[in-house]
Design a protein around this motif. Structure first.
Motif, PDB file in Angstrom:
ATOM      1  N   THR A  64       0.706  -1.012   0.167  1.00 44.27           N
ATOM      2  CA  THR A  64      -0.074  -0.484  -0.192  1.00 44.27           C
ATOM      3  C   THR A  64       1.096   1.391   0.577  1.00 44.27           C
ATOM      4  OG1 THR A  64      -0.066   0.159   2.433  1.00 44.27           O
ATOM      5  CG2 THR A  64      -1.558  -1.345   0.943  1.00 44.27           C
ATOM      6  N   LYS A  65       1.747   1.211  -0.194  1.00 39.59           N
ATOM      7  CA  LYS A  65       2.910   2.162   0.846  1.00 39.59           C
ATOM      8  C   LYS A  65       3.577   2.605  -0.918  1.00 39.59           C
ATOM      9  CE  LYS A  65       0.227   3.523   4.462  1.00 39.59           C
ATOM     10  NZ  LYS A  65      -0.479   4.838   3.534  1.00 39.59           N
ATOM     11  N   ILE A  66       4.337   1.570  -1.356  1.00 35.35           N
ATOM     12  CA  ILE A  66       5.390   1.671  -1.992  1.00 35.35           C
ATOM     13  C   ILE A  66       4.718   2.433  -3.299  1.00 35.35           C
ATOM     14  CG2 ILE A  66       7.309   0.664  -3.563  1.00 35.35           C
ATOM     15  CD1 ILE A  66       7.880  -1.475  -1.086  1.00 35.35           C
ATOM     16  N   ASN A  67       5.282   3.372  -3.655  1.00 35.99           N
ATOM     17  CA  ASN A  67       4.993   3.761  -5.840  1.00 35.99           C
ATOM     18  C   ASN A  67       6.183   4.526  -5.597  1.00 35.99           C
ATOM     19  OD1 ASN A  67       4.744   6.767  -4.695  1.00 35.99           O
ATOM     20  ND2 ASN A  67       3.008   6.199  -3.350  1.00 35.99           N
TER      21      ASN A  67
ATOM     22  N   ASN B  62       7.702   8.418  -4.603  1.00 40.37           N
ATOM     23  CA  ASN B  62       8.705   8.093  -2.405  1.00 40.37           C
ATOM     24  C   ASN B  62       9.452   6.898  -2.481  1.00 40.37           C
ATOM     25  OD1 ASN B  62       6.833   5.608  -2.753  1.00 40.37           O
ATOM     26  ND2 ASN B  62       6.023   5.442  -1.110  1.00 40.37           N
ATOM     27  N   ILE B  63       9.525   6.140  -3.726  1.00 38.43           N
ATOM     28  CA  ILE B  63      10.911   4.866  -3.865  1.00 38.43           C
ATOM     29  C   ILE B  63      11.597   5.302  -4.268  1.00 38.43           C
ATOM     30  CG2 ILE B  63      11.094   2.707  -3.238  1.00 38.43           C
ATOM     31  CD1 ILE B  63       9.511   3.744  -0.861  1.00 38.43           C
TER      32      ILE B  63
ATOM     33  N   GLN C 136      13.997   2.726   2.880  1.00 43.68           N
ATOM     34  CA  GLN C 136      14.980   2.331   4.645  1.00 43.68           C
ATOM     35  C   GLN C 136      14.048   3.813   5.817  1.00 43.68           C
ATOM     36  OE1 GLN C 136      18.969   3.441   5.836  1.00 43.68           O
ATOM     37  NE2 GLN C 136      18.454   2.271   7.492  1.00 43.68           N
ATOM     38  N   HIS C 137      13.933   4.550   4.890  1.00 44.46           N
ATOM     39  CA  HIS C 137      13.150   5.663   5.582  1.00 44.46           C
ATOM     40  C   HIS C 137      11.591   5.478   5.559  1.00 44.46           C
ATOM     41  CE1 HIS C 137      16.907   6.967   6.184  1.00 44.46           C
ATOM     42  NE2 HIS C 137      16.492   8.167   7.411  1.00 44.46           N
ATOM     43  N   GLU C 138      11.195   4.961   4.416  1.00 49.47           N
ATOM     44  CA  GLU C 138       9.429   5.347   4.560  1.00 49.47           C
ATOM     45  C   GLU C 138       8.756   3.853   5.535  1.00 49.47           C
ATOM     46  OE1 GLU C 138       7.274   7.339   3.232  1.00 49.47           O
ATOM     47  OE2 GLU C 138       8.488   8.273   2.121  1.00 49.47           O
TER      48      GLU C 138
ATOM     49  N   HIS D 145      -0.360  -1.685  -9.395  1.00 48.75           N
ATOM     50  CA  HIS D 145      -0.441  -0.072  -9.919  1.00 48.75           C
ATOM     51  C   HIS D 145       1.115   0.391  -9.977  1.00 48.75           C
ATOM     52  CE1 HIS D 145      -4.534  -1.559  -9.939  1.00 48.75           C
ATOM     53  NE2 HIS D 145      -4.549  -1.057  -8.588  1.00 48.75           N
ATOM     54  N   THR D 146       2.154  -0.454  -9.639  1.00 48.88           N
ATOM     55  CA  THR D 146       3.590   0.188  -9.680  1.00 48.88           C
ATOM     56  C   THR D 146       4.477  -0.732 -10.889  1.00 48.88           C
ATOM     57  OG1 THR D 146       4.474  -1.236  -7.651  1.00 48.88           O
ATOM     58  CG2 THR D 146       3.264   0.806  -7.248  1.00 48.88           C
TER      59      THR D 146
END
Length: 199
Positions: free
Chosen positions: A15-18, A21-22, A29-31, A189-190
């Motif tokens: 859900t958070k990797i896109n 932001n990466i 590591q930070h995300e 979606h990535t």
């Protein structure tokens, strides 16, 4: 387990990797670290902790056994670093050098085995991310030409176990105690794919 780290890492991956932001290993590591801090409010989530911090044995010879010195992310409850504790090693290769990078994936597994077995961590994890847009495809796809054994672990589901040699330096060998199989998961979606190993 006071926290289901595996569930949180998988949720983060899905859900958070896109693609915004990466963009390198540091951002991954930070995300992930910040995400875990939000999810695990009662615990400490720290970056680049040295194995020495979690070891009762401060003998140099003991500490030299570890194939690496610092863990990418650690999580533990409050100050109870001798109770439940978790470590995560991350990889996000963004430019070629495939055999070398694949051996680094193996090194992460060895390191996380050592952290679990020698330092008494509850569980440890290896998260590896690749992006098709960053030429990550060769890590995943089978190739007809013979590219050496290291490729088979990450493409053909060959079991990672026993002595594995660095194809670029045959004097460097990691002996993996457990048995692991790599299963690449697509992130919807990535351009990203990942695998997660729990040790």
């Amino acid at each position: 387990d006071f926290m289901n780290i595996k569930k949180h890492i998988e949720m983060f991956a899905r859900t958070k990797i896109n693609n915004d932001n990466i963009y390198n290993e540091f951002s991954l590591q930070h995300e992930l670290g910040f995400y875990l801090r939000e999810e695990l409010k009662s615990s400490k989530v720290e970056f680049e902790r040295n194995v020495k911090f979690f070891s009762d044995n401060q003998d140099e010879n003991f500490l030299k056994k570890f194939v690496k010195k610092e863990m990418d992310i650690v999580a533990y409850k409050g100050n109870s670093k001798n109770l439940e504790k978790y470590a995560i090693e991350l990889k996000y290769p963004t430019n070629g050098a495939y055999p070398r990078r694949m051996f680094q994936f193996v090194e992460d597994i060895k390191f996380m085995e050592q952290v679990k077995d020698e330092l008494g961590f509850t569980k440890t994890y290896c998260l590896t991310l690749i992006s098709d847009s960053q030429k990550g495809i060769p890590f995943r796809y089978c190739s007809r030409k013979n590219e050496g054994e290291i490729y088979h672990y990450f493409r053909n589901n060959k079991e990672i176990h026993g002595k594995i040699t660095n194809p670029l330096n045959i004097s460097e060998v990691h002996d993996i105690k457990r048995k692991f199989s790599i299963e690449w998961q697509r992130i919807n979606h990535t351009n990203f794919w990942y695998y997660l190993l729990e040790i």
